[in-house]
Design a protein around this motif. Structure first.
Motif, short mmCIF file in Angstrom:
data_model
loop_
_atom_site.label_atom_id
_atom_site.label_comp_id
_atom_site.label_asym_id
_atom_site.label_seq_id
_atom_site.Cartn_x
_atom_site.Cartn_y
_atom_site.Cartn_z
N LYS A 1 24.03 44.61 -24.84
CA LYS A 1 24.79 45.75 -25.35
C LYS A 1 26.10 45.92 -24.57
O LYS A 1 27.16 46.18 -25.15
CB LYS A 1 23.95 47.02 -25.26
N LYS A 2 26.02 45.75 -23.25
CA LYS A 2 27.21 45.86 -22.40
C LYS A 2 28.23 44.77 -22.76
O LYS A 2 29.45 44.98 -22.64
CB LYS A 2 26.80 45.71 -20.93
N SER A 3 27.73 43.64 -23.24
CA SER A 3 28.61 42.52 -23.62
C SER A 3 29.22 42.70 -25.01
O SER A 3 29.99 41.84 -25.45
CB SER A 3 27.84 41.20 -23.55
N GLY A 4 28.83 43.77 -25.69
CA GLY A 4 29.45 44.09 -26.98
C GLY A 4 28.64 43.79 -28.21
O GLY A 4 29.15 43.85 -29.33
N ALA A 5 27.34 43.47 -28.05
CA ALA A 5 26.51 43.13 -29.21
C ALA A 5 26.17 44.35 -30.05
O ALA A 5 25.92 45.43 -29.52
CB ALA A 5 25.23 42.45 -28.75
N ASP A 6 26.16 44.16 -31.36
CA ASP A 6 25.68 45.19 -32.29
C ASP A 6 24.19 45.02 -32.55
O ASP A 6 23.48 45.99 -32.81
CB ASP A 6 26.43 45.09 -33.64
N TYR A 7 23.74 43.76 -32.51
CA TYR A 7 22.33 43.42 -32.73
C TYR A 7 21.98 42.23 -31.86
O TYR A 7 22.84 41.44 -31.49
CB TYR A 7 22.08 43.04 -34.20
N ILE A 8 20.67 42.11 -31.58
CA ILE A 8 20.18 40.90 -30.92
C ILE A 8 19.42 40.13 -32.00
O ILE A 8 18.69 40.72 -32.79
CB ILE A 8 19.30 41.22 -29.70
N CYS A 9 19.64 38.83 -32.06
CA CYS A 9 19.06 38.02 -33.13
C CYS A 9 18.06 37.02 -32.55
O CYS A 9 18.35 36.35 -31.56
CB CYS A 9 20.16 37.29 -33.90
N VAL A 10 16.90 36.92 -33.18
CA VAL A 10 15.82 36.07 -32.68
C VAL A 10 15.28 35.16 -33.77
O VAL A 10 15.52 35.38 -34.96
CB VAL A 10 14.67 36.92 -32.10
N ALA A 11 14.50 34.17 -33.37
CA ALA A 11 13.81 33.30 -34.33
C ALA A 11 12.43 32.97 -33.79
O ALA A 11 11.96 31.84 -33.85
CB ALA A 11 14.61 32.02 -34.57
N CYS A 12 11.77 33.99 -33.23
CA CYS A 12 10.43 33.85 -32.68
C CYS A 12 9.72 35.20 -32.80
O CYS A 12 10.31 36.23 -32.45
CB CYS A 12 10.50 33.42 -31.21
N PRO A 13 8.48 35.23 -33.29
CA PRO A 13 7.79 36.51 -33.45
C PRO A 13 7.56 37.26 -32.14
O PRO A 13 7.71 38.47 -32.09
CB PRO A 13 6.46 36.11 -34.10
N TYR A 14 7.22 36.53 -31.08
CA TYR A 14 6.97 37.18 -29.80
C TYR A 14 8.24 37.86 -29.28
O TYR A 14 8.19 38.99 -28.79
CB TYR A 14 6.47 36.17 -28.76
N CYS A 15 9.35 37.18 -29.40
CA CYS A 15 10.62 37.73 -28.92
C CYS A 15 11.02 38.96 -29.76
O CYS A 15 11.48 39.96 -29.22
CB CYS A 15 11.72 36.68 -28.98
N HIS A 16 10.82 38.88 -31.08
CA HIS A 16 11.18 40.01 -31.92
C HIS A 16 10.29 41.22 -31.62
O HIS A 16 10.78 42.35 -31.53
CB HIS A 16 11.06 39.66 -33.40
N ILE A 17 9.01 41.00 -31.46
CA ILE A 17 8.10 42.10 -31.12
C ILE A 17 8.53 42.76 -29.82
O ILE A 17 8.51 43.98 -29.68
CB ILE A 17 6.64 41.59 -31.04
N GLN A 18 8.95 41.96 -28.86
CA GLN A 18 9.39 42.48 -27.57
C GLN A 18 10.66 43.32 -27.71
O GLN A 18 10.77 44.41 -27.16
CB GLN A 18 9.63 41.33 -26.60
N PHE A 19 11.62 42.81 -28.48
CA PHE A 19 12.90 43.51 -28.63
C PHE A 19 12.85 44.63 -29.66
O PHE A 19 13.77 45.45 -29.72
CB PHE A 19 14.00 42.52 -29.02
N ASP A 20 11.81 44.66 -30.46
CA ASP A 20 11.70 45.69 -31.50
C ASP A 20 10.62 46.71 -31.14
O ASP A 20 10.93 47.86 -30.80
CB ASP A 20 11.37 45.01 -32.84
N GLN A 21 9.37 46.32 -31.15
CA GLN A 21 8.27 47.24 -30.90
C GLN A 21 8.21 47.71 -29.44
O GLN A 21 8.03 48.90 -29.16
CB GLN A 21 6.95 46.60 -31.32
N VAL A 22 8.36 46.75 -28.51
CA VAL A 22 8.31 47.12 -27.10
C VAL A 22 9.56 47.92 -26.72
O VAL A 22 9.48 48.87 -25.94
CB VAL A 22 8.16 45.87 -26.20
#
Length: 315
Positions: free
Chosen positions: A218-239
């Motif tokens: 976010k500090k680097s200017g991202a609007d979204y973080i993009c993933v292609a792995c269920p574990y990573c998405h669950i971490q960045f979304d649900q967690v």
């Protein structure tokens, strides 16, 4: 037409239906065929550091099932990709291990010979289909959208096994993001772990790692973080949703699965992409796409008017 054995793994059908539905929709749009092998089992990832032989056998059985149908395997999960690649690599390097595994597989009429390849969805999109071919299918592109790509650990390490991309300076995922018109930003913690392997073992440390990455993106200017792995998405979304509630944070960085991002550019219906299933809303992303669509339509309309003028003048 390309055809693969689609390997969903355990986590996607159980916890991330939007990744499956968006992937199927994108693959269909791009003309990729797949086969669902109902006999597929767990890739063995949860057992890798507990029972080595059980892990190898689990992965080898999946590879043998795909070999029986003469199909390369395409995974959506980075952990499944890493596990299947690891097992394939070890059995090709160790004939004794291969014979031992095949002695067990023989009871089911299966045999691993190492004649097929394991590919991740991102590799299929980038290397098999190609960026130019994807561009040709675009309904619209994003404008002004800044994305932080998260590769995931198992895509890059160990590099001699997974052979996904340059482990130090990968670019494959960034190029796939930028084909949608979005900007793939550079950020210091891009290649760090998302924290998912620690969830359920040391939740606080897992959250710390996740928050550190999200804060940096976010500090680097991202609007979204993009993933292609269920574990990573669950971490960045649900967690992340848990982190926001437990640590009184109120500046989320939404996570979007790559097939959702690409699907929007391809003009796929948002319901098929499962956008509403993400815990942290990503509805704002559509406005950036709509603006670009309107500009494209305006350009096409202006071009048509110009052509009519030229035709009238010529006659």
């Amino acid at each position: 037409m390309m055809e693969f054995a689609l390997f969903l793994g355990c986590t996607i059908p159980a916890r991330l239906n939007q990744y499956e539905s968006s992937s199927r929709a994108v693959l269909k749009k791009l003309g990729v065929r797949w086969v669902d092998i109902r006999e597929f089992n767990c890739c063995g990832y949860p057992l890798r550091n507990i029972d080595f032989k059980a892990f190898i056998l689990s992965s080898a059985r999946n590879l043998a099932l795909a070999e029986k149908k003469h199909l390369n395997v395409m995974t959506l999960c980075m952990c499944c990709y890493g596990s299947l690649k690891k097992a394939d690599y070890l059995m090709k390097e160790n004939n004794s291990l291969k014979r031992e595994v095949n002695a067990t597989l023989e009871k089911e009429g299966l045999k691993y010979e190492g004649k097929i390849e394991v590919k991740h969805l991102l590799s299929v999109l980038h290397k098999e289909i190609g960026l130019e071919s994807i561009k040709g299918k675009m309904a619209a592109t994003f404008k002004g959208l800044r994305i932080a790509t998260h590769y995931g650990c198992h895509a890059l390490r160990p590099s001699q096994v997974v052979e996904f991309d340059n482990p130090v300076a990968p670019s494959l995922f960034d190029q796939l993001v930028e084909v949608t018109g979005a900007e793939s930003i550079e950020w210091p913690m891009k290649l760090e772990c998302c924290g998912a392997p620690l969830w359920g073992i040391h939740d606080k440390l897992s959250m710390d790692l996740t928050l550190k990455k999200l804060t940096d993106a976010k500090k680097s200017g991202a609007d979204y973080i993009c993933v292609a792995c269920p574990y990573c998405h669950i971490q960045f979304d649900q967690v992340q949703k848990m982190i926001l509630s437990q640590r009184n944070a109120n500046h989320p960085l939404p996570s979007i699965v790559y097939t959702q991002l690409l699907g929007l550019s391809l003009g796929i219906d948002k319901k098929a992409l499962g956008l509403e299933m993400n815990e942290i809303p990503i509805s704002g992303i559509e406005a950036l796409l709509e603006k670009e669509t309107e500009l494209t339509e305006e350009k096409e309309s202006a071009a048509q008017k110009e052509n009519k003028k030229e035709t009238a003048s010529a006659s």
